[in-house]
Write an enzyme that holds these catalytic residues in place. Sequence first.
Site, PDB file in Angstrom:
ATOM      1  N   ASP A 125      63.755  51.154  56.211  1.00  0.00           N
ATOM      2  CA  ASP A 125      64.232  51.209  54.824  1.00  0.00           C
ATOM      3  C   ASP A 125      65.026  49.957  54.442  1.00  0.00           C
ATOM      4  O   ASP A 125      65.172  49.034  55.246  1.00  0.00           O
ATOM      5  CB  ASP A 125      65.067  52.497  54.668  1.00  0.00           C
ATOM      6  CG  ASP A 125      64.830  53.184  53.341  1.00  0.00           C
ATOM      7  OD1 ASP A 125      64.521  52.502  52.356  1.00  0.00           O
ATOM      8  OD2 ASP A 125      64.980  54.426  53.286  1.00  0.00           O
ATOM      9  N   TRP A 160      60.482  49.234  48.824  1.00  0.00           N
ATOM     10  CA  TRP A 160      60.206  49.686  47.452  1.00  0.00           C
ATOM     11  C   TRP A 160      59.609  48.594  46.564  1.00  0.00           C
ATOM     12  O   TRP A 160      59.737  48.631  45.335  1.00  0.00           O
ATOM     13  CB  TRP A 160      61.485  50.238  46.784  1.00  0.00           C
ATOM     14  CG  TRP A 160      62.401  50.931  47.711  1.00  0.00           C
ATOM     15  CD1 TRP A 160      62.121  52.045  48.443  1.00  0.00           C
ATOM     16  CD2 TRP A 160      63.756  50.563  48.044  1.00  0.00           C
ATOM     17  NE1 TRP A 160      63.208  52.392  49.219  1.00  0.00           N
ATOM     18  CE2 TRP A 160      64.220  51.508  48.985  1.00  0.00           C
ATOM     19  CE3 TRP A 160      64.605  49.532  47.629  1.00  0.00           C
ATOM     20  CZ2 TRP A 160      65.494  51.443  49.540  1.00  0.00           C
ATOM     21  CZ3 TRP A 160      65.875  49.473  48.167  1.00  0.00           C
ATOM     22  CH2 TRP A 160      66.311  50.424  49.112  1.00  0.00           C
ATOM     23  N   GLY A 161      58.987  47.564  47.177  1.00  0.00           N
ATOM     24  CA  GLY A 161      58.385  46.500  46.379  1.00  0.00           C
ATOM     25  C   GLY A 161      59.392  45.556  45.738  1.00  0.00           C
ATOM     26  O   GLY A 161      59.027  44.770  44.855  1.00  0.00           O
ATOM     27  N   ASP A 182      60.822  55.380  44.930  1.00  0.00           N
ATOM     28  CA  ASP A 182      60.610  56.723  45.498  1.00  0.00           C
ATOM     29  C   ASP A 182      59.839  57.634  44.549  1.00  0.00           C
ATOM     30  O   ASP A 182      60.095  57.674  43.345  1.00  0.00           O
ATOM     31  CB  ASP A 182      61.956  57.379  45.799  1.00  0.00           C
ATOM     32  CG  ASP A 182      62.603  56.772  47.021  1.00  0.00           C
ATOM     33  OD1 ASP A 182      62.121  55.731  47.508  1.00  0.00           O
ATOM     34  OD2 ASP A 182      63.600  57.355  47.493  1.00  0.00           O
TER      35      ASP A 182
HETATM   36  C1  GLA Z   1      64.923  55.735  50.545  1.00  0.00           C
HETATM   37  C2  GLA Z   1      63.435  55.798  50.873  1.00  0.00           C
HETATM   38  C3  GLA Z   1      62.985  57.252  50.952  1.00  0.00           C
HETATM   39  C4  GLA Z   1      63.815  57.975  52.003  1.00  0.00           C
HETATM   40  C5  GLA Z   1      65.297  57.856  51.699  1.00  0.00           C
HETATM   41  C6  GLA Z   1      66.167  58.374  52.828  1.00  0.00           C
HETATM   42  O1  GLA Z   1      65.187  56.205  49.268  1.00  0.00           O
HETATM   43  O2  GLA Z   1      62.678  55.097  49.925  1.00  0.00           O
HETATM   44  O3  GLA Z   1      61.619  57.334  51.239  1.00  0.00           O
HETATM   45  O4  GLA Z   1      63.518  57.437  53.273  1.00  0.00           O
HETATM   46  O5  GLA Z   1      65.674  56.488  51.487  1.00  0.00           O
HETATM   47  O6  GLA Z   1      67.527  58.257  52.571  1.00  0.00           O
END
Ligand code: GLA
Length: 371
Positions: A125, A160-161, A182
């Site tokens: 992440d 997330w790009g 997300d």
């Molecule tokens: C981010 C990621 C999610 C998830 C959460 C966990 O938002 O994009 O997919 O893994 O963290 O906290």
Amino acid sequence: MRVEKTPMGWNSWNTFGQNIDEQLIRDSADALVRTGLKDAGYEYVVIDDCWSLRERVNGKLTPDPKKFPSGMKALADYIHEKGLKFGMYSCAGTMTCAGYPSSMDCEFTDARTFADWDVDFLKYDYCYKPAERRGYQLYRRMGLALENCGRDILFSACNWGTDNSHEWMGTTGAHMWRSTGDIFDGWKSVKQIIQQQIPILSYRAAGCFNDMDMLVVGMKGKGNVGFTGCTEAEYRTHFNAWCMLQSPLMIGCDVRNIDQTSLNILSNSALIGICRDAGNRQPYMLGNEEVPIFVRHLEGGNLALGFFNLSDGDFSFRTTLDDLGLPAYTGKTLSLTDLESGETLRPTNATLSIDLAPHASKVFRAKVIDL
Ligand code: GLA
């Protein structure tokens, strides 16, 4: 490690968030086997955020003994005995998104720890990345750490790009990369993620799959990212789009209690075949972002054709065979098989016409035949 086919599995986050423990993970692994989802291809069982203690112990990431009393190696053994693979989660910044320790400046130690636990997949992440650090450096480091940890571990990048990662994620050793924010269990989110893929259709490296996020099929508005829920047609469109664009298929619902309709959507082997096509070729788009037609050349000469009515009204799609690479002089046409109903159709003139209700979609496998 080379990843030839689009990864598939289950991840704890969408439904369970922080409410995870070893019993849930074991039961979910059992459910993947019992429901036939394992046989359909879903193989990685991934624990997302919130699995560790709030502090490292002797410099190492350490599972919370209240949630995982048997430890991660025992859980990996359980999952492997089922013929499944085991995935875990960490983060490139100073803390995970939920505030647990993460791997910045400990990449090689942590990769070794994951290898010692027989982990097969790492989701990585991007929360709490200090502004002065470069994202590509942090992902490249973990890519190198995993490649040198002594075990094959699939590297699932999740930034997330942001920070133009479409331009550099393919350099890091990542096997899949989250191209967008997300997902939530609602049509607005599904539609937005599909449309956000359009400008980056050409950014893909072989073996580095563009990850549109975990699936919400079967959530029905319940759980951690549960929102309004989707209609059945919307869940089908969601799954169709992920398959058309070769996104990894990571189930996010509670597979212990999945209903038959959701199971049918997730187990469609013809669609999964499109998703995991060996060609791994770049898709292209006809139409526009409200009513896109995605097309992909498949290995062996067939086409995958996906018609998506993302608009709120009925829509009649029209496309010519010439647009698909078959002008009249070729003397060829297409025989199309609808991958949901199994019905076949053959355009009788040079135009292909498909009518769809709002939020509906259809994906075809199309074979080139003589007119
Ligand atoms: C981010 C990621 C999610 C998830 C959460 C966990 O938002 O994009 O997919 O893994 O963290 O906290």
